[in-house]
Enzyme design. Structure first.
Site, short mmCIF file in Angstrom:
data_model
loop_
_atom_site.label_atom_id
_atom_site.label_comp_id
_atom_site.label_asym_id
_atom_site.label_seq_id
_atom_site.Cartn_x
_atom_site.Cartn_y
_atom_site.Cartn_z
N LYS A 169 0.81 -1.12 -0.12
CA LYS A 169 -0.12 -0.19 -0.04
C LYS A 169 0.89 1.23 0.05
O LYS A 169 2.06 1.19 -0.34
CB LYS A 169 -1.15 -0.15 1.19
CG LYS A 169 -1.85 -1.18 1.08
CD LYS A 169 -2.69 -1.04 -0.08
CE LYS A 169 -3.93 -0.25 -0.39
NZ LYS A 169 -4.81 -0.31 -1.25
N PHE A 207 -4.90 -9.52 -5.65
CA PHE A 207 -5.50 -9.96 -4.46
C PHE A 207 -7.21 -10.13 -4.72
O PHE A 207 -7.86 -10.20 -3.68
CB PHE A 207 -5.31 -8.97 -3.36
CG PHE A 207 -3.89 -8.81 -2.81
CD1 PHE A 207 -3.86 -9.87 -1.70
CD2 PHE A 207 -3.08 -7.80 -2.93
CE1 PHE A 207 -2.50 -9.72 -1.17
CE2 PHE A 207 -1.68 -8.16 -2.47
CZ PHE A 207 -1.48 -8.79 -1.54
N ARG A 214 -11.85 -12.51 -10.81
CA ARG A 214 -11.42 -13.09 -9.52
C ARG A 214 -12.12 -12.29 -8.37
O ARG A 214 -12.50 -12.89 -7.45
CB ARG A 214 -9.89 -12.77 -9.56
CG ARG A 214 -8.97 -13.91 -10.23
CD ARG A 214 -7.22 -13.53 -10.13
NE ARG A 214 -7.04 -12.45 -10.86
CZ ARG A 214 -5.95 -12.34 -11.57
NH1 ARG A 214 -4.93 -13.38 -10.94
NH2 ARG A 214 -5.49 -11.17 -12.22
N HIS A 221 -1.79 3.51 -7.50
CA HIS A 221 -2.97 4.17 -7.61
C HIS A 221 -2.88 5.41 -8.10
O HIS A 221 -3.17 6.52 -7.76
CB HIS A 221 -3.94 4.31 -6.44
CG HIS A 221 -4.16 2.76 -5.76
ND1 HIS A 221 -5.05 1.66 -6.39
CD2 HIS A 221 -3.76 2.11 -4.96
CE1 HIS A 221 -4.90 0.85 -5.82
NE2 HIS A 221 -4.48 1.04 -4.62
N GLN A 249 -6.24 10.10 -10.59
CA GLN A 249 -6.35 10.35 -8.96
C GLN A 249 -5.38 11.44 -8.60
O GLN A 249 -4.22 11.76 -9.05
CB GLN A 249 -5.95 9.17 -8.18
CG GLN A 249 -6.92 8.03 -8.48
CD GLN A 249 -6.05 7.03 -9.39
OE1 GLN A 249 -5.11 7.23 -10.48
NE2 GLN A 249 -6.15 5.68 -9.01
N ARG A 258 -3.33 -9.54 -15.70
CA ARG A 258 -2.39 -9.34 -14.40
C ARG A 258 -1.73 -10.43 -14.18
O ARG A 258 -2.40 -11.58 -13.92
CB ARG A 258 -3.22 -8.57 -13.43
CG ARG A 258 -3.48 -7.03 -13.53
CD ARG A 258 -4.50 -6.47 -12.35
NE ARG A 258 -3.70 -6.56 -11.09
CZ ARG A 258 -4.37 -6.12 -9.85
NH1 ARG A 258 -5.60 -5.67 -10.11
NH2 ARG A 258 -3.70 -6.13 -8.93
#
Length: 346
Positions: free
Chosen positions: A75, A132, A192, A93, A98, A128
């Site tokens: 993160k 997760f 997923r 991100h 953003q 990818r």
């Protein structure tokens, strides 16, 4: 040879890690140098990394790591504005408009470092290499159900927490549910994330409607979303993504009372959920965007950390073969990720 530096996560409630001790041992056997920072919250004890031969260093010492070290985390970094001189592997991100992403890219430009964004590590066909997603979907569906249960008691969800494993999570949810089960619509059900969300919902005995690209090809509007109790968005925001929940859905005649935006990209220009504008947190998982009829949005951006052991093992196993190729940083998956960074910084 490659020096991989596994940093501690600074974010609260972030217990995951992208490299297990077994994976570290395999890298060491290949001649890598592996440094692992101590961490007060990582799910895997530091002693297990030391036992396989990793170098152990204090928490958050990556800022003083050798210039050639590749800093590996999950993160965000502390938002202190300092220039970033290292090459970082992480979820940045930063490529979808953003505001915080532009700030991060400017820090890399100022320091001469580079970002290898885990979201943009892809095969040649664009898939990818590691994600997760399954556990994000699983946990996101669980939080959405928690929000719905709170509404049935005329309330709003309180804090959520991590679980030792998925079985404990399911047992907790079943202990809270009464005889009634909500209906759920999942968009992105074949991926997923959607698979994980559907598995949790079905384990709870819920009625689940599964949509994917075929069902959303018309571009909307989609009144079916409003006809379900819970809507789970499992589609990443990108150019051309249809709007699934328009701003006027707040006051619409609807059954929908909980939106689980598992893809969780509210400040992207391409977000398909137009009734909210910020992420939610573990302490306050439900954002009430309308009172009558009630509508809560939950959008936690580190959902897999609610199941940190299972999600870490899964992700690390997917990523390890590609970590093994870090010696060829300009090629294949790493080369494509590096090109994405260069394109973003301009």
């Amino acid at each position: 040879m490659v020096h991989l530096w596994v940093r501690a996560e600074s974010r609260t409630n972030e217990e995951r890690v992208g490299l297990t001790p077994d994976g570290a041992a395999q890298l060491l056997e290949q001649g890598f140098t592996v440094t692992v920072e101590e961490s007060r919250q990582r799910i895997i004890p530091i002693a297990e990394y030391a036992a396989v031969g990793c170098d152990i260093t204090p928490e958050f010492s990556w800022v003083d790591a050798p210039a050639d070290a590749l800093i590996f985390g999950l993160k965000e970094l502390p938002e202190d504005g300092t220039p970033l001189r290292h090459r970082h592997i992480m979820f940045g991100h930063a490529y979808k408009g953003q505001p915080s992403g532009r700030v991060l890219l400017d820090r890399f430009q100022a320091g001469g470092g580079a970002l290898y964004d885990l979201e943009y590590l892809t095969h040649a066909d664009g898939r990818r290499v590691a994600a997760f997603g399954y556990w994000a979907g699983y946990a996101g569906a669980a939080v959405s159900l928690i929000c719905w249960i709170a509404q049935q008691n005329d309330g709003q969800s309180g804090p959520v927490h991590a679980y030792p494993n998925a079985a404990d999570m399911r047992a907790d949810l079943l202990s809270r549910l009464g005889d009634t089960r909500p209906s759920a619509l999942i968009i992105g059900a074949l991926g997923r994330v959607g698979t994980g969300g559907a598995d949790l919902c079905e384990a709870m005995g819920m009625q689940v409607t599964k949509w994917d690209m075929a069902e959303t090809a018309s571009g909307g509007p989609f009144p079916e979303v409003l006809a379900h109790d819970i809507f789970l968005n499992c589609i990443l925001a990108r150019p051309g993504t249809p709007v699934f929940v328009p701003a006027d859905a707040k006051a619409a005649d609807r059954k929908l009372s909980v939106i689980g935006d598992i893809a969780c990209d509210p400040d992207s220009d391409f977000s398909p959920i137009k009734v909210y504008d910020r992420t939610t947190t573990w302490a306050d998982p439900a954002l009430r965007v309308h009172d009558d009829p009630v509508l809560d949005v939950t959008a936690i951006d580190n959902l897999p950390s609610m199941l940190p052991a299972e999600s870490s093992e899964d992700f690390a196993g997917q990523l390890l073969p590609h970590l093994m190729t870090l010696g060829a940083l300009g090629q294949d998956v790493w080369g494509r990720a590096g090109a994405c960074f260069k394109g973003a910084v301009g």
